[in-house]
Each structure stands twice: as C-alpha cells, then as structure tokens.
Design a protein around this motif. Structure first.
Motif, short mmCIF file in Angstrom:
data_model
loop_
_atom_site.label_atom_id
_atom_site.label_comp_id
_atom_site.label_asym_id
_atom_site.label_seq_id
_atom_site.Cartn_x
_atom_site.Cartn_y
_atom_site.Cartn_z
N ILE A 53 -13.53 -33.48 25.49
CA ILE A 53 -13.69 -34.65 24.56
C ILE A 53 -12.93 -36.46 25.39
CG2 ILE A 53 -13.54 -36.09 22.14
CD1 ILE A 53 -12.56 -33.11 21.72
N SER A 79 -19.05 -32.74 28.49
CA SER A 79 -17.87 -33.23 27.53
C SER A 79 -18.25 -34.25 26.23
CB SER A 79 -16.81 -35.05 28.07
OG SER A 79 -16.35 -34.41 29.84
N SER A 80 -18.09 -34.12 24.99
CA SER A 80 -17.80 -34.46 23.87
C SER A 80 -17.32 -35.62 24.07
CB SER A 80 -17.10 -33.94 22.62
OG SER A 80 -17.84 -32.86 22.90
N ARG A 104 -23.30 -34.85 22.89
CA ARG A 104 -22.04 -34.30 21.97
C ARG A 104 -21.22 -35.28 21.12
NH1 ARG A 104 -20.87 -28.76 24.19
NH2 ARG A 104 -21.77 -28.64 25.18
N ARG A 106 -18.94 -37.58 18.61
CA ARG A 106 -17.73 -36.89 17.92
C ARG A 106 -17.30 -38.65 16.94
NH1 ARG A 106 -11.99 -33.80 18.62
NH2 ARG A 106 -13.81 -32.33 18.73
N ASP A 146 -19.66 -33.41 13.96
CA ASP A 146 -18.33 -33.47 14.59
C ASP A 146 -17.25 -34.90 13.91
OD1 ASP A 146 -15.45 -33.07 16.24
OD2 ASP A 146 -16.72 -32.92 18.37
#
Ligand code: KIV
Ligand code: ZN
Length: 524
Positions: A53, A79-80, A104, A106, A146
């Motif tokens: 991340i 990768s987030s 992705r 978050r 997320d």
C-alpha cells in the motif's frame, strides 16, 4: 527472486503488509517536498519493489497532493493507493474524489483520541470524538470498500477510550485499524502490551488488520514496530530512509531487512523485494535532497564497509564473520563492469541495468551518457557511486523550470572572484556575470541576478562521492523562504559547478513549494 522473497503468500498468517507513507508523512517533513513527476517516480519504484500500500498524499491539503493521489492511483496496478483524510465529510469526499479512479483505492481517515489532543487540539469532548469516529468511518465506507482508521496519538490514549473507538470503527466498516505512536513516545515492551491489550479486549478485533505507525523521536520506531508485529500487528507503516515528521518514521529498509535476516527469531514475511532497497533509497535521497548518514543501517555508505584490520581479516576468511546480510541482498551489487573513457553507450546501458536502472527512457540514457563521457574525460576511473550521482542529477531533474547550463569562475588570492553563468528558465537562455565574497558567493549571486529571489541560505555542505582528488563533489544546499525549507543537491568534479547545480535544484523545489499551499494545520 530468492526463496525468501517468494514466501509472501497474502493468506499467510505471518505475512506483514508494508504500507509506505514516504509520499505523505515523509513528504510532509521540512524540506522534503516533491513535485508530481518526482512522486510518480517514487511511486513506480515502490510498486516495483513490492510495497502493498502506498499512501500518496493528503488530498484536501493542497491541489498538488490531490493530483498526486489521483495520478498515482490511476497509474499503479498491484499496489493499493491510500489518501489521508481527517474525520470530516469534506476531507473524506475530497480524498474519494482523488481516489475514485484508482485501481485499488483506500481511504485512511483519522482523529486524535488522547486526552491532550482532544482537549487542546480538537477542543472536543470524548463522546463527540467517538461519534466522529463512527460518522467518518461510515461515510468513508459508503464510498470505498477499503477503509483504514487511525486514532492519532494512540499511544497516549486512555485504554478504555481507545478500545471503545477501535470497536466502533470496526463496526462502522474499517478493515484496518492503525495505531500511531504519533510523537514517538512509546517503548517496545509497552507498545507490545498495547497491541496485546487491544487483541484481548476489543471483541471484534479479528475483523480488522492491526497496523502500526511509529515515529522515531526516541530512535525506537523500528524496534516498536517489530514488537507490535510480534504482538499480532500485521501491517507496518514506514518510509524509505525513515524520512518523516521531526525525527522521521520507521525506516522501511530496516523493517524489511530485520524480518528477512532474523526470520529465526521473528517468523514473519513481507512482499518487498529487498534487492530494490538501495535504488529506492538513492532515488528518495536524490529527489528530496536529504542525504543518508554514512552509518545508517542498511542504506548508509558504510553499511557494508569494513575498515578495521581485524574486521577485514575476518571478513576475508569468511564473510559471515562480520556481515550478517550480503550487499547483494539490498541491491548493492559488487561491480562486474569497470567504466572509463573508452566505455561506449552499450556498456553504459548494461552498467545502468546492472545498477537497477534498466527501464530508463532513451532520452534519459542519452543525457546520462553525455554526462558520463564528460566525467570520464576528467576522471580515470568512474565508479558506480559516480554514475549514481550523475543519474540523480540528470534523470531525476529533467522536468525542472530552472536549468543549469554552464559556469566559468575566476578565483584565488588575486580577486575579485567572479562567476559567469548560463542558465535556462523554462527553456529561455539567460546569462549573468557577478562578483562575490569568494567563488561560491559569486556563483550564488549570479544565479540571483538571473532569477531574482529573497531566501536564506541555511546550509551549504560538500562531500566527496568517492576517494581521490579527482572525486566528484556532492553539494547540498538548504534554502529557507517564509518558513518553507528545501534541500537541493548537485554533483560534479568541479565543486563550484556542483554548488551551482545544488542551488538551482533547491530553487526548483522552492517553486514547487510556492505553488503548493500547505497550511500547518493540515499536516498530520
Ligand atoms: O503520526 C500520525 O499520527 C499520523 C496519522 C495521520 C496516522 O501520521
Ligand atoms: Zn505520522
């Protein structure tokens, strides 16, 4: 990939997720600002090295942060990408605006929970803070699957209140609960006990991943993070070279290599390819202008050097006598190609690939090759360190507004010291001739004539990249303007040319800072 790196199954209960905040907490520290192009380079390097991340910024803090989070989110595949938000709808909506196109995304939302922060910083009662936790996490979860929640100043928060907030954040939908040691106050045994306390007392704790975020005010950030992992944390927040607010954050390279080297004592894995560490460290150092101290663990220039006779003797008999990890394991390759003035473009390209720069564009390689040829004319042996210094200079800075072109200096005892300088500003050629109290002053005055500005020179530092009188000089310059500080770096065999490059690099960073409005209240 080594056997060690392949042991990174995400379903493995001992797999530790690496959350890198170099581009947010790291970038927030004085003098560390990066422009979009530089952030993209760092994000690419982090994704390539297997970081899970990447916290790319704090979207409400500035348009620059917003844009960086949006562009990095769209660009990264594996990768987030996280964006930070305080516990308000405005912050969270802004973070989501930046993240909604990400592969992705978050949302990372936080609020202070310690008595000190609630009373003096937030001026809110605990019940109101608790309600803000529920409202902010619920709102973030309505937007994004997320969601991570952090109680800022978590290590100085009363346990009952911390448990209550963590339980509510998980109920409201947070999948990751991050416990920050915001002021770097805790010690390993205490932090381990805190994580154990949360695991024992919060009834729904198994529905979330426990994360830790340690600052290094007492030099304990890495030790505290590892103690938390032993107690059950499975995400560690960290930065390359440990950059970050005040004394910095836990250094990623130290966490990764401690877990890798001492698997016997700590049976945990990460997905980070440790061979990419040196390159990432140099990239962040070149971009931010923050040099790494020579004795820094893992990435310092002396980390694998053996000086004392007894150590050298033992090392030569058996490397493990004084080396607990190999230089190769962090991407520091023992060179196979010696470069000099007869080396051609092909050999140069092979050398770059050997050093982890196989993916540079043709333009970048051409620019670096030209500088290499100039250097090889002046210097018999060109070492890897020399090539790295000029890559930092050529590749990292190709988007700058101000560019150094050439310099002629008259100096010595017969004065006056004069500097004749050529530069470009957004491609337009400029020229100035100036006198000064010494050659460095003359060079900086000439830059000022071409690009008028009022700044305070806080630091001027020179160090030799390699040994020998023909070594390249690496100069660091720190400038301050209205409370904003920036570091610039430049390298050349001529110390005055390196000084001009460093000063121009610092001015380019100042221009980025001027564009970026980052009120202090918005740093986290
Ligand atoms: O140090 C801190 O508390 C932070 C939070 C925003 C996680 O950076
Ligand atoms: Zn922090």
């Amino acid at each position: 990939m080594s056997a060690v790196d392949s042991q990174t199954d995400m379903t493995d209960a001992n797999r530790v997720t690496i959350f890198d905040t170099t581009l947010r907490d790291g970038e927030q520290s004085p003098g560390c600002s990066m422009n979009l192009e530089e952030k993209l380079q760092v994000a690419d390097a982090l994704e390539d090295m297997g970081v899970d991340i990447i916290e790319a910024g704090f979207p409400i803090a500035s348009n620059g942060d917003f844009e960086a989070v949006r562009e990095i989110g769209k660009r990264l595949k594996t990768s987030s990408v996280a964006g930070l938000a305080r516990a308000t709808r405005r912050d969270i909506d802004r973070a989501w605006d930046a993240l909604k196109t990400a592969g992705r995304p978050r949302i990372h939302t936080f609020i202070s929970t310690s008595p000190l922060h609630m009373k003096f910083k937030l001026q809110m009662e605990p019940d109101a803070v608790h309600q803000a936790v529920i409202d902010s996490v619920s709102h973030a979860r309505d937007l994004c699957d997320d969601v991570e929640w952090s109680p800022e100043d978590g290590t100085r928060t009363e346990h009952d209140f911390l448990c209550r907030c963590v339980e509510s954040a998980i109920k409201a939908g947070a999948r990751t609960i991050n416990i920050p040691d915001t002021v770097g106050y805790t010690v390993p045994a205490e932090f381990r006990a805190l994580i154990e306390m949360l695991r024992n007392r919060v009834p729904n704790i198994d529905k979330a991943v426990i994360s830790v975020h340690c600052h290094n005010d007492l030099g304990l950030a890495v030790a505290n993070s590892l103690a938390a992992v032993e107690a059950g944390a499975r995400q560690v927040e960290c930065t390359i070279n440990g950059i970050g607010e005040r004394a910095g954050n836990a250094a990623m390279e130290e966490i990764v290599m401690a877990l890798r080297t001492r698997r016997d004592a700590m049976p945990f894995t990460t997905g980070v390819k440790s061979q990419a560490i040196t390159r990432a460290s140099r990239l962040v150092s070149a971009i931010t202008g923050f040099s790494v101290q020579p004795n820094k663990a893992i990435v310092g220039a002396n980390a694998f050097a053996h000086e004392s006779g007894i150590h050298q003797d033992g090392f030569l008999k058996h490397s493990e006598t004084y080396e607990i990890m190999t230089p190769e394991s962090v991407g520091l390759n023992r060179s196979t190609l010696v470069m000099g003035k007869h080396s051609g473009r092909h050999a140069f390209k092979v050398k770059l690939a050997e050093m982890g720069y196989g993916d540079l564009s043709d333009n970048a390689i051409q620019g670096a090759f030209q500088r290499f040829k100039d250097l090889a004319d002046l210097k018999k042996d060109v070492y890897d360190e020399d090539i790295l210094a000029l890559i930092d200079d050529v590749v990292v800075r190709h988007n700058d507004h101000l560019r150094f072109v050439s310099l002629q200096v008259v100096c010595g005892t017969k004065g006056p010291q004069t500097a004749e300088l050529e530069m470009t500003i957004d491609g337009e050629q400029k020229h100035a001739k100036a006198e000064g109290n010494g050659p460095v002053d003359a060079v900086f005055t000439a830059i000022k004539e071409i690009f008028p500005h009022e700044v305070k020179l806080q630091l001027y530092q020179v160090h030799a990249v390699t040994e020998g009188t023909d070594a390249q000089a690496e100069v660091t310059v720190r400038l301050e303007e209205d409370g904003r500080t920036v570091n610039g770096q430049g390298a050349d065999v001529d110390t005055l040319v390196a000084s001009a490059r460093a000063y121009v690099n610092a001015l380019n960073k100042l221009l980025v800072k001027r564009e970026k409005s980052a009120p202090a209240a918005l740093s986290a």
